[in-house]
Design a protein around this motif. Structure first.
Motif, mmCIF file in Angstrom:
data_model
loop_
_atom_site.group_PDB
_atom_site.id
_atom_site.type_symbol
_atom_site.label_atom_id
_atom_site.label_comp_id
_atom_site.label_asym_id
_atom_site.label_seq_id
_atom_site.Cartn_x
_atom_site.Cartn_y
_atom_site.Cartn_z
ATOM 1 N N GLN A 175 29.181 43.160 96.273
ATOM 2 C CA GLN A 175 28.684 41.802 96.087
ATOM 3 C C GLN A 175 29.395 40.855 97.048
ATOM 4 N N GLU A 176 28.694 39.803 97.430
ATOM 5 C CA GLU A 176 29.285 38.799 98.311
ATOM 6 C C GLU A 176 30.172 37.855 97.505
ATOM 7 N N LYS A 177 30.973 37.054 98.195
ATOM 8 C CA LYS A 177 31.934 36.183 97.518
ATOM 9 C C LYS A 177 31.254 35.158 96.619
ATOM 10 N N ASN A 178 30.048 34.757 96.978
ATOM 11 C CA ASN A 178 29.326 33.765 96.165
ATOM 12 C C ASN A 178 28.323 34.428 95.222
ATOM 13 N N GLU A 179 28.524 35.725 94.966
ATOM 14 C CA GLU A 179 27.601 36.474 94.107
ATOM 15 C C GLU A 179 28.279 36.827 92.787
ATOM 16 N N ILE A 180 27.537 36.716 91.706
ATOM 17 C CA ILE A 180 28.102 36.935 90.381
ATOM 18 C C ILE A 180 27.058 37.642 89.516
ATOM 19 N N GLY A 181 27.528 38.546 88.663
ATOM 20 C CA GLY A 181 26.597 39.348 87.876
ATOM 21 C C GLY A 181 26.795 39.202 86.381
ATOM 22 N N ILE A 182 25.816 39.712 85.635
ATOM 23 C CA ILE A 182 25.861 39.678 84.173
ATOM 24 C C ILE A 182 25.063 40.869 83.638
ATOM 25 N N PHE A 183 25.463 41.361 82.463
ATOM 26 C CA PHE A 183 24.727 42.433 81.797
ATOM 27 C C PHE A 183 24.534 42.043 80.341
ATOM 28 N N GLU A 184 23.304 42.198 79.846
ATOM 29 C CA GLU A 184 22.987 41.895 78.457
ATOM 30 C C GLU A 184 22.304 43.109 77.835
ATOM 31 N N LYS A 185 22.608 43.359 76.579
ATOM 32 C CA LYS A 185 22.064 44.535 75.902
ATOM 33 C C LYS A 185 21.704 44.194 74.464
ATOM 34 N N ILE A 196 17.765 48.943 73.009
ATOM 35 C CA ILE A 196 16.358 48.649 72.743
ATOM 36 C C ILE A 196 15.782 47.958 73.969
ATOM 37 N N VAL A 197 16.570 47.066 74.557
ATOM 38 C CA VAL A 197 16.277 46.406 75.827
ATOM 39 C C VAL A 197 17.622 46.110 76.479
ATOM 40 N N ASN A 198 17.707 46.249 77.801
ATOM 41 C CA ASN A 198 18.876 45.722 78.492
ATOM 42 C C ASN A 198 18.441 44.974 79.747
ATOM 43 N N PHE A 199 19.313 44.105 80.213
ATOM 44 C CA PHE A 199 18.980 43.206 81.323
ATOM 45 C C PHE A 199 20.204 43.036 82.212
ATOM 46 N N THR A 200 19.966 43.069 83.515
ATOM 47 C CA THR A 200 21.044 42.917 84.493
ATOM 48 C C THR A 200 20.627 41.905 85.550
ATOM 49 N N ALA A 201 21.567 41.061 85.957
ATOM 50 C CA ALA A 201 21.305 40.086 87.020
ATOM 51 C C ALA A 201 22.497 40.015 87.960
ATOM 52 N N SER A 202 22.209 39.836 89.231
ATOM 53 C CA SER A 202 23.256 39.549 90.200
ATOM 54 C C SER A 202 22.715 38.466 91.132
ATOM 55 N N LEU A 203 23.339 37.289 91.086
ATOM 56 C CA LEU A 203 22.832 36.125 91.812
ATOM 57 C C LEU A 203 23.827 35.614 92.830
ATOM 58 N N LYS A 204 23.299 35.133 93.962
ATOM 59 C CA LYS A 204 24.103 34.414 94.949
ATOM 60 C C LYS A 204 23.874 32.921 94.721
ATOM 61 N N ILE A 205 24.959 32.198 94.546
ATOM 62 C CA ILE A 205 24.858 30.780 94.204
ATOM 63 C C ILE A 205 25.477 29.938 95.320
ATOM 64 N N LYS A 206 24.814 28.852 95.666
ATOM 65 C CA LYS A 206 25.350 27.935 96.663
ATOM 66 C C LYS A 206 26.592 27.256 96.115
ATOM 67 N N ALA A 207 27.631 27.182 96.912
ATOM 68 C CA ALA A 207 28.925 26.661 96.469
ATOM 69 C C ALA A 207 28.801 25.290 95.828
ATOM 70 N N TRP A 289 29.954 30.909 86.437
ATOM 71 C CA TRP A 289 30.007 30.401 87.813
ATOM 72 C C TRP A 289 30.701 29.041 87.858
ATOM 73 N N GLU A 290 30.373 28.188 86.913
ATOM 74 C CA GLU A 290 30.986 26.855 86.888
ATOM 75 C C GLU A 290 32.476 26.898 86.553
ATOM 76 N N ASN A 291 32.891 27.950 85.856
ATOM 77 C CA ASN A 291 34.300 28.072 85.479
ATOM 78 C C ASN A 291 35.145 28.869 86.465
ATOM 79 N N LYS A 292 34.497 29.379 87.523
ATOM 80 C CA LYS A 292 35.249 30.171 88.505
ATOM 81 C C LYS A 292 36.257 29.308 89.275
#
Length: 292
Positions: A175-185, A196-207, A289-292
């Motif tokens: 992942q890039e420095k401005n990229e952050i991920g999450i996993f939900e199950k 039953i369902v799971n979800f994954t995201a990895s986003l690049k966010i503008k500083a 992301w806001e707390n990083k």
């Protein structure tokens, strides 16, 4: 078949294992952690002539980085992934997913290669591999080939692995420095059940903003294989990810998934939960992301 009647061999090297796989006179199946194999044997679904025990092949248990990406050996356990500082810093979404694979005993025994080989649409680590653009290296005695994960699965419990091949490496992008991920199950019991369902995201966010400049979203257990939510991904780029925007994306997620009804949940319930997990996941991700 009783356990005492099973035929098992334990190769001492990858080459020896590949040689055993070339024997087409008898059916064979690899076993490492065995967390899924025991269940399948009880149901009489997996009944090969020979089990090939590869648990002792330490050359297939590693986590390292080079110019081509992050390399994870197929015998790397979920616990190895959770504890890896390299993956925590450069593939956080995979560590979050591995942490939700069953109880601690399951994480200690289960392997990433086993999760891939089982090819369950509910596999918790697999959506993370999708958003990290994984390539699966398959080896036989005569060749090595690399398969993008989007082409690796061909249906529930089915992959492109040939009878004489084995998974020999898993490569993911860092992942890039401005990229952050999450996993939900969503499961019947927290962290100790099949999703039953799971979800994954990895986003690049503008500083210093909530503007997404690139993102990948994947769902498990809502289709015959893992799916990327492409329409939702395109919406990520339209406006800053505030509460209103996240809710709009979640509504589209309901239409993107195509689950079935089974003994664990109805199709409509899975669609509702896919939407809810995406909404909750994006809220949590932006808070981090806001707390990083």
């Amino acid at each position: 078949m009783k356990v005492s009647e099973m035929e098992m061999i334990s190769p001492t090297s990858v080459h020896e294992c590949l040689h055993a796989l070339t024997d087409q006179q008898k059916s064979s199946r690899l076993i490492a952690g065995g967390t899924d194999a025991v269940v399948r044997m009880k149901d009489r679904n997996w009944m090969p002539d020979i089990w090939i025990n590869i648990k002792g092949l330490k050359e297939l248990r590693y986590i390292r980085e080079d110019a081509s990406g992050l390399h994870i050996g197929p015998l790397t356990t979920h616990t190895d992934i959770v504890k890896s500082e390299l993956l925590q810093s450069k593939a956080d979404v995979l560590t979050f997913a591995a942490k939700e694979v069953g109880a601690t005993q399951m994480q200690n025994m289960g392997t990433l290669g086993g999760n891939l080989g089982t090819a369950s649409p509910a596999g918790d680590t697999i959506p993370a591999l999708y958003v990290l653009d994984a390539h699966i290296q398959l080896s036989s005695l005569h060749q090595i080939r690399s398969v993008p994960i989007k082409d690796f699965f061909i249906g529930p419990g089915k992959t492109v692995i040939k009878p004489d091949e084995m998974i020999s490496d898993i490569v993911i992008r860092p992942q890039e420095k401005n990229e952050i991920g999450i996993f939900e199950k969503l499961g019947p019991r927290k962290a100790q059940s099949i999703s039953i369902v799971n979800f994954t995201a990895s986003l690049k966010i503008k500083a210093q903003t909530r503007q997404c400049i690139g993102g990948k979203l994947a769902f498990g257990s809502v289709a015959p294989t893992i799916i990327r939510a492409k329409k939702c991904e395109s919406m990520l780029l339209l406006d800053p990810l505030d509460e209103h925007m996240i809710q709009n994306i979640a509504k589209v997620a309901w239409k993107e998934v195509a689950p079935i009804s089974d003994i664990r949940a109805s199709a409509n319930y899975r669609k509702d939960m896919a939407s809810a997990l995406l909404e909750r996941g994006l809220y949590r991700l932006m808070k981090r992301w806001e707390n990083k």
